[in-house]
Design a protein around this motif. Structure first.
Motif: not given
Length: 184
Positions: A8, A10-11, A14-16, A33-34, A104
């Motif tokens: 996934v 992410v920005d 942390g949003r997908a 990415h996550l 992170t």
């Protein structure tokens, strides 16, 4: 490695924002990415530390936390731990707890970069690990104190993310709550 495994993307918040094939995402300029990291403890308060397989593309033969990986699209970090621990080490996690939801990091080695939003979880492990050779070279049970010392050592054998995560886990005070009084 699982064929067609998706990570996934992410920005900065942390949003997908999409997905990418795991085979193509890790390189010299890896998109954020996550991921997840998990530290598994036994009843005596020891933590299971693993040496990444020599077959791994990223950070081969580096000692690290119990298990790390990438949640699949739509999968929570807790569920990713429940999927990956049996896959990598043949053990089911017990009492999975999210401790550092917003961890992170970026780290590079051998021309490969990691760039992850990497929630950190802890769990208990009640069974004897049976490592998959394509995931884990070997494993050891370490005392929590030894892991803290190794993370702080300038000559540490630990992965860059574990060196950052371990003191944060200790400072959180949540590890003892999650795994019980065995660490005291």
């Amino acid at each position: 490695m699982i064929a067609d495994e998706q990570v996934v993307l992410v920005d900065p918040d942390g949003r997908a924002v999409g997905t990418a094939d795991k085979q193509t995402v890790h390189g010299a300029d890896t998109p954020r990415h996550l991921g997840f990291s998990c530290y598994g403890f036994d009843a005596a308060g020891r933590v299971l530390v693993t040496q990444r397989s020599r077959l791994k593309r990223t950070f081969p033969l580096v000692w690290s936390n119990t298990c790390c990986g990438h949640p699949a699209p739509g999968e929570s970090p807790d569920d990713a731990v429940r999927r990956r621990l049996p896959y990598e080490l043949g053990v089911p996690p017990v009492d999975v707890h999210l401790v550092l939801p917003d961890f992170t990091y970026r780290a590079s080695s051998g021309g490969i970069e990691e760039n992850e939003l990497c929630p950190v979880l802890v769990c208990r492990i009640e069974d004897v690990p049976l490592a998959r050779p394509d995931e884990v070279e070997t494993w050891q049970w370490w005392s929590w104190g030894h892991l803290l010392e190794e993370a702080a050592s300038p000559d540490s054998v630990l992965s860059p993310w574990a060196r950052l995560q371990v003191p944060l886990l200790a400072a959180s005070g949540q590890v003892e709550l999650a795994v019980g009084s065995a660490l005291r």
